[in-house]
Write a protein that holds these residues in place. Structure first.
Motif, PDB file in Angstrom:
ATOM      1  N   THR A 286       0.955  -1.212  -0.009  1.00 12.58           N
ATOM      2  CA  THR A 286       0.027   0.077  -0.063  1.00 12.58           C
ATOM      3  C   THR A 286       1.007   1.235   0.067  1.00 12.58           C
ATOM      4  OG1 THR A 286      -1.731  -1.192   1.227  1.00 12.58           O
ATOM      5  CG2 THR A 286      -1.838   1.163   1.199  1.00 12.58           C
ATOM      6  N   ALA A 287       1.748   1.178   0.889  1.00 16.78           N
ATOM      7  CA  ALA A 287       2.879   2.465   0.987  1.00 16.78           C
ATOM      8  C   ALA A 287       3.658   2.856  -0.371  1.00 16.78           C
ATOM      9  CB  ALA A 287       3.689   2.312   2.177  1.00 16.78           C
ATOM     10  N   LEU A 288       4.040   1.409  -0.909  1.00 11.96           N
ATOM     11  CA  LEU A 288       4.929   1.625  -2.290  1.00 11.96           C
ATOM     12  C   LEU A 288       4.047   2.343  -3.288  1.00 11.96           C
ATOM     13  CD1 LEU A 288       7.303   0.846  -3.683  1.00 11.96           C
ATOM     14  CD2 LEU A 288       6.216  -1.255  -4.206  1.00 11.96           C
ATOM     15  N   LEU A 289       2.613   1.787  -3.456  1.00 13.57           N
ATOM     16  CA  LEU A 289       1.823   2.446  -4.384  1.00 13.57           C
ATOM     17  C   LEU A 289       1.592   3.760  -4.070  1.00 13.57           C
ATOM     18  CD1 LEU A 289      -0.393  -0.745  -5.082  1.00 13.57           C
ATOM     19  CD2 LEU A 289       1.547  -0.020  -6.628  1.00 13.57           C
ATOM     20  N   ALA A 290       1.181   4.160  -2.803  1.00 14.49           N
ATOM     21  CA  ALA A 290       0.851   5.454  -2.310  1.00 14.49           C
ATOM     22  C   ALA A 290       1.957   6.379  -2.757  1.00 14.49           C
ATOM     23  CB  ALA A 290       0.492   5.239  -1.074  1.00 14.49           C
ATOM     24  N   ALA A 291       3.185   5.862  -2.733  1.00 13.81           N
ATOM     25  CA  ALA A 291       4.156   7.071  -2.881  1.00 13.81           C
ATOM     26  C   ALA A 291       4.098   7.659  -4.418  1.00 13.81           C
ATOM     27  CB  ALA A 291       5.573   6.151  -2.906  1.00 13.81           C
ATOM     28  N   VAL A 292       3.504   7.037  -5.197  1.00 14.64           N
ATOM     29  CA  VAL A 292       3.399   7.704  -6.620  1.00 14.64           C
ATOM     30  C   VAL A 292       2.563   8.950  -6.420  1.00 14.64           C
ATOM     31  CG1 VAL A 292       2.635   7.490  -8.826  1.00 14.64           C
ATOM     32  CG2 VAL A 292       3.642   5.410  -7.719  1.00 14.64           C
ATOM     33  N   TRP A 297       1.546  14.877  -5.201  1.00 13.02           N
ATOM     34  CA  TRP A 297       0.764  15.845  -4.289  1.00 13.02           C
ATOM     35  C   TRP A 297       1.468  16.707  -3.399  1.00 13.02           C
ATOM     36  CZ3 TRP A 297      -3.347  11.597  -3.620  1.00 13.02           C
ATOM     37  CH2 TRP A 297      -4.299  11.742  -4.624  1.00 13.02           C
ATOM     38  N   THR A 298       2.669  16.320  -2.825  1.00 15.60           N
ATOM     39  CA  THR A 298       3.390  16.908  -2.090  1.00 15.60           C
ATOM     40  C   THR A 298       4.266  18.019  -2.965  1.00 15.60           C
ATOM     41  OG1 THR A 298       3.851  15.015  -0.520  1.00 15.60           O
ATOM     42  CG2 THR A 298       5.613  16.865  -0.567  1.00 15.60           C
ATOM     43  N   ALA A 299       4.819  17.704  -4.204  1.00 18.26           N
ATOM     44  CA  ALA A 299       5.212  18.704  -5.062  1.00 18.26           C
ATOM     45  C   ALA A 299       4.327  19.760  -5.345  1.00 18.26           C
ATOM     46  CB  ALA A 299       5.928  18.011  -6.280  1.00 18.26           C
ATOM     47  N   LEU A 300       3.166  19.352  -5.413  1.00 17.57           N
ATOM     48  CA  LEU A 300       2.318  20.461  -5.920  1.00 17.57           C
ATOM     49  C   LEU A 300       1.950  21.322  -4.682  1.00 17.57           C
ATOM     50  CD1 LEU A 300      -0.401  18.518  -7.871  1.00 17.57           C
ATOM     51  CD2 LEU A 300       1.010  20.473  -8.729  1.00 17.57           C
ATOM     52  N   THR A 396      -6.962  17.992  -4.443  1.00 19.95           N
ATOM     53  CA  THR A 396      -6.533  17.245  -3.253  1.00 19.95           C
ATOM     54  C   THR A 396      -5.738  18.233  -2.317  1.00 19.95           C
ATOM     55  OG1 THR A 396      -6.614  15.554  -4.673  1.00 19.95           O
ATOM     56  CG2 THR A 396      -5.235  15.225  -2.710  1.00 19.95           C
ATOM     57  N   ILE A 397      -5.111  19.226  -2.946  1.00 19.90           N
ATOM     58  CA  ILE A 397      -4.298  20.386  -2.203  1.00 19.90           C
ATOM     59  C   ILE A 397      -4.835  21.431  -1.696  1.00 19.90           C
ATOM     60  CG2 ILE A 397      -2.166  19.320  -2.963  1.00 19.90           C
ATOM     61  CD1 ILE A 397      -1.744  21.767  -4.745  1.00 19.90           C
ATOM     62  N   THR A 398      -6.243  21.507  -1.782  1.00 20.06           N
ATOM     63  CA  THR A 398      -7.145  22.534  -1.413  1.00 20.06           C
ATOM     64  C   THR A 398      -7.698  22.370  -0.124  1.00 20.06           C
ATOM     65  OG1 THR A 398      -7.466  23.002  -3.710  1.00 20.06           O
ATOM     66  CG2 THR A 398      -8.927  23.999  -2.232  1.00 20.06           C
ATOM     67  N   MET A 399      -7.662  23.485   0.604  1.00 14.91           N
ATOM     68  CA  MET A 399      -8.194  23.506   2.059  1.00 14.91           C
ATOM     69  C   MET A 399      -9.742  24.035   1.861  1.00 14.91           C
ATOM     70  SD  MET A 399      -7.063  25.424   5.400  1.00 14.91           S
ATOM     71  CE  MET A 399      -8.284  26.805   4.941  1.00 14.91           C
ATOM     72  N   TRP A 400     -10.700  23.089   1.811  1.00 16.55           N
ATOM     73  CA  TRP A 400     -12.153  23.126   2.052  1.00 16.55           C
ATOM     74  C   TRP A 400     -12.820  21.702   2.173  1.00 16.55           C
ATOM     75  CZ3 TRP A 400     -12.426  25.285  -3.715  1.00 16.55           C
ATOM     76  CH2 TRP A 400     -12.245  24.272  -4.623  1.00 16.55           C
ATOM     77  N   LYS A 401     -13.866  21.928   2.455  1.00 18.42           N
ATOM     78  CA  LYS A 401     -14.850  20.717   3.386  1.00 18.42           C
ATOM     79  C   LYS A 401     -14.842  19.645   2.034  1.00 18.42           C
ATOM     80  CE  LYS A 401     -19.463  22.317   2.224  1.00 18.42           C
ATOM     81  NZ  LYS A 401     -18.871  23.458   1.272  1.00 18.42           N
TER      82      LYS A 401
END
Length: 750
Positions: A286-292, A297-300, A396-401
């Motif tokens: 799970t973590a290996l695939l989640a790294a993609v 998203w971290t870069a964005l 995904t990198i937006t702060m809203w509900k």
């Protein structure tokens, strides 16, 4: 016969040679160096911006001998100053755009925004009075100045120290780490190719990749005469100019190596596709695939540091500590934001938590497809689509509900899949019941329209799995208990202002009927006159509720927010009296759900703006009035990793992408088509039930759409991007024992 100590070499277990240790160390060093150069070069080419990031310039002026002080700020790229970017203390008077005049006394004018290295601050004083000083980032920093006397006006040219924001440094490190993956894969592929095809072929691949990389570097080198320039690289600018060519060149070379090796028969190493027996092993894949998606998203997030937002998100950001909790938007999200602000007062923290949850969730779904026979490499590659589709990349990198609501919707699809996959046995564990109940509660508490989706999904599961009614009822009961506790005793204890949005919705429907000339009784006329005159059209737009309550001709909410029960009854009566009017409104308002294009061009994607030559992606509230209350506060804007890269993304999304790629309808249709195809191949209604949460969410939104805002369907788009590639590649059902709703045979050993 080989000696007893000899080890037979095969493709997967090569013999360790005498200098194998050296080769391993040398290869590791080479991978690190190439990845560092490639990452730094891509950063310099795509991200690094030679202009400074956000600065705060404060000009303090005072009059002398009756003279006046004029201050003009020419901000980034010469665009006029936006008044909202300037905070004034003292008797400053507005002049033409970008100019302010201190008529008397003392005053402080602060401009917060992006400033070019040669930004000008002009101030005029009398010959014998007045002064001004410039403070950058809260301190009087040294600067070079060019002074000139022109008709008694002093001009000061400021040269700010070039600095790289922390977010940009973090993005540089992330790019270097991300580049290590393809570089390491290319190194591994070349070694496998050398063993299978010989050194000659391998040398040819390396030479061809090098030529492709060099040609790329030459094509990017501008002007071409620089190639003949033998000057030393003795400055940061020169080094960055060289790196900006080397990075893309190395990227092309590495890509050429990977493609050539794949064409010549080098295959990726196998990864176990059977379901692990321990939780640790399951989480490893799970973590290996989640790294993609996590890396992307971290870069964005670093690029748009500290994350994107909209006015709704900013209102909730200040609710807990400043203006009080309000259930206009579900208050639990504001409560969580307020709690996180006491940990770190930056939107980056809740956005980062969203990114982590989203990455683990999609990684888990991809892992389940692998354990059902799908190729892990295909599963990981399709997750990269999340970083290409604008909605899943940016929301995904937006702060809203709407982001946690969308994640809960995708999580519910996974819950249903696990129930279908095991015939309900998945609910036998109390831990899984708790997970399902938490997801249903999150769905209901992050959007007011979430509870019908939860109720409908449970109802469908109860019909399909009647023998499992006890754990399903327990799941629903636990979720309902959480919902009741949050909405009644907790809301009362926290003095949460009730939601008045239903009243506005009722008035919008009444406005539609009144403008259509529906027959009104005498009592209805008397009641409606207390809200708005009947002698003229009521403010109404079928695409948006905003004109009804917040536009220039809007009806003030205090006139009707205390009449919700009477308004509800009147809406029902008018709908029965003139159903055509209601159906027309429904068809128009629901276009967001079912119409791939916007006939009137109205689609809200991200509420960012282009002001002062830069992109504002966190709204600056200043003073915002909301239902009779005002909030004051500075927005949590921080240094972005790259104003240039942000501007490129903004221009691409706003001006270049076709609107049908932004609107959610095309993704909903793709998901429904893929669902039908997979259900037909698998001969299973379980596939249909997996998509039930998305269908219900779309139907509920179609009935209650308030504005054409894409974020409302973020969860639908996210689910489609994750599931459509998987659904379109399912294996057909071949035996009566093959009862799993989803199964693949891509990873079968060959």
């Amino acid at each position: 016969m080989p000696p007893p100590h000899a080890v037979e070499e095969d493709e997967d277990h090569p013999v360790a040679s005498g200098h194998g240790g050296f080769v391993s160390v040398a290869g590791t060093v080479a991978v690190i160096l190439v990845a560092a150069l490639m990452g730094a070069g891509l950063w310099a080419r795509l991200v690094y911006d030679p202009t400074p990031a956000m600065h705060r310039i404060t000009v303090v002026g005072k009059t002398g001998n009756g003279r006046v002080v004029d201050v003009q700020i020419d901000p980034f790229r010469g665009a006029p100053v936006a008044d909202r970017d300037v905070v004034r203390t003292g008797d400053w008077v507005d002049e033409p755009p970008g100019s302010f005049r201190l008529a008397s006394g003392r005053g402080r004018l602060t401009y917060a925004g992006a400033v070019a290295p040669t930004a000008l601050v002009r101030f005029a004083t009398g010959v014998d009075g007045g002064d001004a000083r410039v403070v950058v980032d809260g301190s009087a920093r040294p600067f070079e100045s060019l002074r000139a006397e022109v008709a008694g006006t002093k001009v000061v040219r400021l040269h700010f120290d070039r600095r790289v924001p922390p977010a940009s440094w973090a993005l540089l490190v992330l790019l270097m780490a991300a580049c290590a993956v393809p570089v390491g894969a290319a190194w591994w592929a070349l070694r496998r190719l050398a063993r299978s095809r010989g050194r000659g072929v391998t040398s040819g691949v390396v030479a061809g990749a090098a030529i492709a990389g060099v040609l790329t570097g030459v094509a990017l080198w501008s002007p071409p005469t620089v190639l003949a320039d033998a000057r030393r690289v003795d400055s940061a600018d020169d080094l960055l100019a060289v790196l900006s060519r080397i990075g893309p060149a190395l990227a092309i070379g590495v890509l050429a190596v990977l493609v050539a090796c794949a064409l010549l028969g080098v295959r990726a190493p196998r990864i176990a596709t059977t379901e692990p027996t321990t939780a640790a092993e399951r989480w490893r894949l799970t973590a290996l695939l989640a790294a993609v998606p996590l890396a992307g998203w971290t870069a964005l997030l670093l690029l748009f540091w500290p994350g994107l937002s909209n006015p709704d998100g900013m209102v909730q950001w200040f609710e807990l500590d400043r203006i009080g909790l309000d259930d206009w938007h579900p208050y639990l999200f504001a409560l969580v934001l307020g709690a996180l602000r006491h940990v770190a007062d930056t939107p980056a923290l809740p956005v980062l938590l969203q990114v982590i949850v989203a990455s683990l969730l999609v990684g888990r779904i991809a892992a389940w497809t692998v354990w059902r026979g799908r190729s892990p490499w295909v599963a990981g590659a399709t997750l990269a689509l999340l970083l290409v589709v604008p909605s899943t990349a940016l929301f995904t990198i937006t702060m809203w509900k709407d982001t946690p609501f969308g994640l809960a919707l995708l999580g519910l699809a996974l819950v249903v899949w696990r129930i279908e996959d095991t015939g309900g046995e998945w609910l036998a564990k109390p831990r899984n019941i708790a997970l399902a109940a938490t997801d249903l509660a999150a769905l209901s508490l992050t959007r007011h329209t979430g509870w019908p989706v939860a109720v409908g999904t449970i109802a469908v599961l109860l019909v399909a799995h009647r023998r499992r009614w006890r754990p399903l009822a327990l799941t629903a009961g636990a979720a309902a208990a959480v919902l009741v506790i949050v909405q009644i005793p907790l809301a009362s204890a926290l003095d949460v202002t009730p939601n008045v949005q239903p009243s506005i919705i009722y008035v919008q429907h009444i406005a539609n009927q009144v403008n259509r000339g529906v027959h009104l009784t005498g009592s209805e006329r008397r009641f409606l006159r207390t809200i708005h005159p009947l002698g003229r059209d009521w403010p109404y737009d079928c695409h948006s509720i905003q004109p009804t309550w917040s536009g220039p001709d809007a009806i003030p909410p205090p006139r009707f927010t205390d009449k919700e029960s009477r308004l509800r009854s009147l809406v029902v009566d008018l709908a029965l009296r003139n159903p055509t009017g209601e159906l027309d409104h429904l068809a128009c308002a629901s276009e967001l759900v079912w119409k791939p294009w916007a006939s009137d061009g109205e689609t809200y994607f991200l509420e960012w703006s282009d002001t002062g030559g830069r992109v504002d992606y966190i709204p600056r509230l200043g003073q915002t009035r909301m239902i009779g209350r005002s909030i004051y506060g500075e927005t949590p804007t921080e240094d972005t990793a790259s104003p240039r890269a942000v501007a490129r993304v903004y221009d691409t999304v706003v001006n270049r992408i076709p609107v049908w790629l932004l609107r959610p309808a095309i993704y909903l249709y793709a998901l429904l088509a893929a669902m039908a195809f997979a259900a037909w191949r698998r001969r299973s209604w379980g596939v249909v039930r997996i998509v039930v949460p998305v269908i219900l969410a779309s139907l509920v939104l179609a009935a209650l759409t308030l504005v054409q805002d894409v974020r409302f369907q973020y969860g639908v788009i996210l689910t489609a991007v994750v599931l459509v590639p998987a659904l379109l590649t399912v294996a057909p059902r071949r035996t009566a024992d093959d009862t799993a709703p989803l199964s693949w045979d891509e990873a079968a050993p060959g």
